[in-house]
Design a protein around this motif. Structure first.
Motif, short mmCIF file in Angstrom:
data_model
loop_
_atom_site.label_atom_id
_atom_site.label_comp_id
_atom_site.label_asym_id
_atom_site.label_seq_id
_atom_site.Cartn_x
_atom_site.Cartn_y
_atom_site.Cartn_z
N HIS A 69 -17.28 -4.12 7.38
CA HIS A 69 -17.53 -3.15 6.33
C HIS A 69 -18.99 -3.09 5.93
N LYS A 96 0.87 -1.19 0.00
CA LYS A 96 0.00 0.00 0.00
C LYS A 96 0.89 1.23 0.00
N THR A 113 -4.71 2.29 6.34
CA THR A 113 -4.63 1.67 5.01
C THR A 113 -5.60 2.24 4.00
N LYS A 114 -6.53 3.06 4.45
CA LYS A 114 -7.61 3.48 3.54
C LYS A 114 -7.74 5.00 3.45
N ASN A 115 -6.62 5.68 3.47
CA ASN A 115 -6.68 7.15 3.47
C ASN A 115 -7.65 7.65 4.54
N ASN A 116 -7.57 7.04 5.70
CA ASN A 116 -8.55 7.31 6.74
C ASN A 116 -7.93 7.80 8.05
N SER A 136 -13.73 -8.89 8.42
CA SER A 136 -13.63 -7.67 7.63
C SER A 136 -14.94 -7.40 6.89
N ASP A 140 -8.65 -1.68 8.46
CA ASP A 140 -8.67 -0.25 8.16
C ASP A 140 -7.49 0.45 8.81
N GLU A 199 -4.91 -5.14 3.48
CA GLU A 199 -6.10 -5.12 2.62
C GLU A 199 -7.38 -5.22 3.46
#
Lengths: 341, 341, 341, 341
Positions: free
Chosen positions: C164, C50, C218-221, C160, C198, C195
């Motif tokens: 989600h 990532k 991992t998730k632009n979070n 996961s 989060d 993957e």
């Protein structure tokens, strides 16, 4: 529409409203030093058999639990409660918001057992890592519990003994205390509670007042600068008379006990009717909250005419529902309900 | 004994008590969904000229400030207030208890200036180390202020403009809002406040209610799950009707405004009398709180007959005292005071 | 005295100490913007597959859990964890200190099940009173768990997916992540974790570093102004290079994975020896923590020569003990232990 | 590129790194009970002239301030600090995050005055409303201050006297304590600080360590279960040796004092050069931080070759900049700087 939804569906006992009118234009200082609060404190202390009890009026139950638990715990401590305890499950994390963990023990019809508290504490101190864990710092019980059940005097004494053997204050949530004390099936009186607990509260909101809970510190153990801490919690009323007048009325001529007994009388009538009609009891509650297992089809019909509390799914075709009586429940409404069942 | 100690020395406006009696036995659900709360919300929204305003009733002022500020701020933000702002000085650290800092700007007769807010924000963002500091996250003002003074519409607009230029919500504490709106000397009306602020509250406790403040979110900006957050703060009343009934009455037939105007009329009479008697004004307040500089010897005599607020030492022989009028102040008491001065 | 007490009994991998010496006099800015931290971040992002992962170095595990959970949760939310989860049981109330509740689900050899998370969330939303309860806001798992066990890729995927489906971030505590990834018995690789979660962290303290955990969003979070929030939590190091250098070394030439594999090799040898000697396994752990049931008399003798962790009482004559290997465990020490068993 | 940006731009004193290598494979228990921490504690206690001092190692300065202040204050108390105190201005609200207010007094070259503390406390207790305000609960000072200035022994004594007259613990932030003690211009020694304060810390991060601050409780006044509270704050290191080894080295053969003196020697050379070159001093600092007023055009040129701290805008054409020396500053770098000025 009939309603047995809860014990807070009406306003206040009429005697309270009359007293509001009677005292309305008296000029009193704020923040709890008014003459009505003072008078109420004295009457409550007397009713508790503890003339030196230290008493504060707080507006609601969650606020009282949050305030008492936060101010009685040390920073490294949490509060022990049954998994079904109100502070463990139904207060939106109000205790954790103050930085304290709720440590849970099993529930038996809503009650916790002294032996489980003892085991939790022993296990804690026997754990070599306990400095990395939350110290048990006080014990919280409700009486009546969230399921309407009651501790016996013997059970209360056992819990009190365990608590004091380990220096844990015992806190009793009495949001519905009147209904517990006036049950046909209890050997616990107010003086017992004042004797066996370290702090408890006498619920007003659900027992005839518009709002208000009377916190009683029974062992000269009020946290230092408690008024400041009430303020810091956002819980200090400017017009302290609002709570003071209400509790002064409730503790005049045993009104609190009389109206609580009325609710119990109504609850017993309700039980009789449900029994006669062949409904199954979810729990055998001796107080004003009654839990029944009802067929969902019957509920569909009932809910057109009466409101009650949905408690939980029982199975695919049945639901646990709660019917609550209160100081305000009328015989007439019980009769009407009888026709509907 | 006469009392001008505060605007919360009496109970509630009689019309409120009447309505309590009238509605007392209506069965209503709890937690704010009763018909009275619903009706009150609609009337207030209309009075604000914002039909889609989102309105909640909270029991007291400190609680409201604590709740609104905590839930509107992001975790890295603090609230900007005048050094004399109630949240900065007189709430026992209730804001800091929620984990947020109060960032102070200078006060001018209790008011803050838009330019000082702008400078604080600019200085913050120009500081290379600002990631190590508390972000300014909202602006708190009170109207009337703690000194009874009022913002002009132009001043409010300037503050609002600065706030919105920097994406800072503007929060107005209206614990005594009625007395501000009904001042002889203001160009600010309720619609202006609803327009210029992002959230504000209409004080009930000090303007005719036993308790209660109506929080108004004006820009569809209520924090998510606000009821849960009220509960988490310990501020959710079971009998929401307590606040609902009161605000429903206050916002029927302009009662809130009429009783506020009465207090202003009484305050103006008070000012005239003090002026005539040659007393020195500490501040020229256009609302219901009046501050005078009185010789300590005179005070010794006065305090035998009348109660008032001690504000601060002025010099070795004089003290600043506060006289407050309210919806409950009578002309008769003003006349009696006149004789004593 | 031999020690298998924990995986943090030695200092740091020698390559880290060498790098400290090599880079010691380079002048670098503080608070995490040094070249070593920058380099480490790039290497970790690449290892995770990532490139845009957002990475921060925090000093210890409890601090990381506290920080991530507090900053990812909204104010009305709590974190879901197994009852044996580190955040639920062994962090001194560090999560509650931030104002958030830990909501527990059952544990199965230290792991939680996707179906239990789903049930908790469904039950919550089906409860008519859920606005009065703590919202499930994220899910916490540890991999390896507190019992050394590992999730399969399928199990992780199920968790996961549930997370989600309900918009719950999944947070993986990887305090011992290397030992999990290098187990003989896992199908989970680092890219899978990046993957499926989060946010997670790669533990350094227990895997060759003196201190330090690498938090990977991992998730632009990443929470807004995260550096400010690290500071507010007291967790921002002035010399960010301390963590940067260590992780830069660990993620050069796969050192992190190689030393983790060594610990696994040693653990497998240990298992073989205990098996051969006829000891009973408490849990069949595929990682560096091994749990055995040992006769108390044997323990009395053993503890004169070797240190290990006391886990819990098994029965009146047996105890569960933990033997941990690490990057630093030598074959020689394993051989010596063999003689003692 | 030369750098005088701060005193934390390099790694650790080489003797520390050597000791890391020497002790690396010793197996030690975690959480601060290792032999190095134990040895360091004894050496520090001796250096303080307080054999019974209680000492804990914390990783960073903000964390230490947050932890000490939170655990020493009672819930109704705040900490008194100069407006420029690190806890008041530059710690991202870390103190407020723990629920406590910072009460500010004026600063004089970064220092606070005993008389201002006395006045704040007297004013507080004379205020009839003080139960509605935050109680002053301890006093925070830094030595050296944020401006590099030092208290005289007499000033410290005055502050200590006021504190103890009002039962307020005195807390001294010694993030740069070595540089203060080794100043050419101080009459304060370590024993004085141990005598006059109730708790203080000896900074390692900025005085030769990679990280670490040694908190010294001098009056048998460590908060109960302090290790638990460190954990609850997320501040307990698993490898306590990281801090233990460093402080053990720093307090062997007076290393802490010697390297601090070196920094002072370098600072004095720096001052001489700036003086010779005709620069204006912003403050006459006797420690390792030096503040100069520099023309912006000159700065444009300088910043191509040397890094320093931007402190604040002085006027439209000048800026206040900070040059810091440390244990690591070389005479060579001072000479190079001289050429650039």
């Amino acid at each position: 529409m009939l309603s047995f939804e809860s014990d807070y569906t009406e306003g206040a006992h009429p005697a309270i409203l009359e007293k509001f009118i009677e005292t309305n234009m008296d000029q009193q200082s704020g923040y709890g030093v008014d003459v009505y609060s003072e008078s109420a404190r004295k009457k409550i202390a007397k009713a508790c058999g503890k003339e030196d009890a230290d008493i504060y009026f707080i507006t609601g139950g969650t606020q009282t639990n949050q305030l008492v638990i936060d101010t009685m715990l040390k920073p490294y401590e949490g509060v022990v409660a049954a998994v079904t305890g109100h502070v463990a499950a139904h207060e939106a994390g109000a205790i954790e918001y103050t930085g304290h963990k709720v440590l849970t023990v099993p529930q038996y019809l809503g009650k916790l057992k002294a032996s489980d508290v003892k085991e939790l504490v022993d296990t804690f101190y026997n754990d070599a890592n306990h400095e990395h864990m939350v110290f048990p710092g006080m014990v919280y019980i409700s009486h009546p519990t969230e399921y309407g059940t009651l501790y016996t005097k013997e059970e209360l004494k056992e819990i009190s003994d365990v608590c004091h053997a380990y220096n844990l204050p015992l806190f009793l949530d009495g949001a519905r205390l009147g209904y517990g004390l006036m049950s046909y099936d209890t050997d616990v009186i107010l003086e017992d509670i004042a004797e066996l607990t370290d702090v408890f509260y006498i619920g007003g909101t659900k027992v005839g007042a518009l709002c208000g809970e009377a916190v009683v510190f029974t062992k000269n153990n009020t946290p230092a600068h408690f008024v400041n801490l009430i303020k810091k919690h956002g819980a200090l009323l400017a017009k302290g008379r609002l709570n003071g007048v209400q509790f002064d009325v409730l503790f005049t001529d045993d009104l609190y006990f009389k109206i609580s007994r009325h609710a119990i009388d109504m609850a017993e009538k309700l039980k009789t009717i449900f029994k006669e009609k062949g409904y199954e009891f979810y729990i055998d509650s001796p107080t004003n909250q009654q839990f029944f297992i009802v067929d969902n089809k019957k509920l569909e019909e009932l809910e057109k005419h009466v409101r009650y509390g949905f408690w939980e799914k029982y199975d695919d075709t049945h639901t646990v529902v709660r019917f609550a009586t209160s100081w305000a429940t009328t015989e007439e409404s019980i009769e009407k309900l009888k026709e509907l069942l």
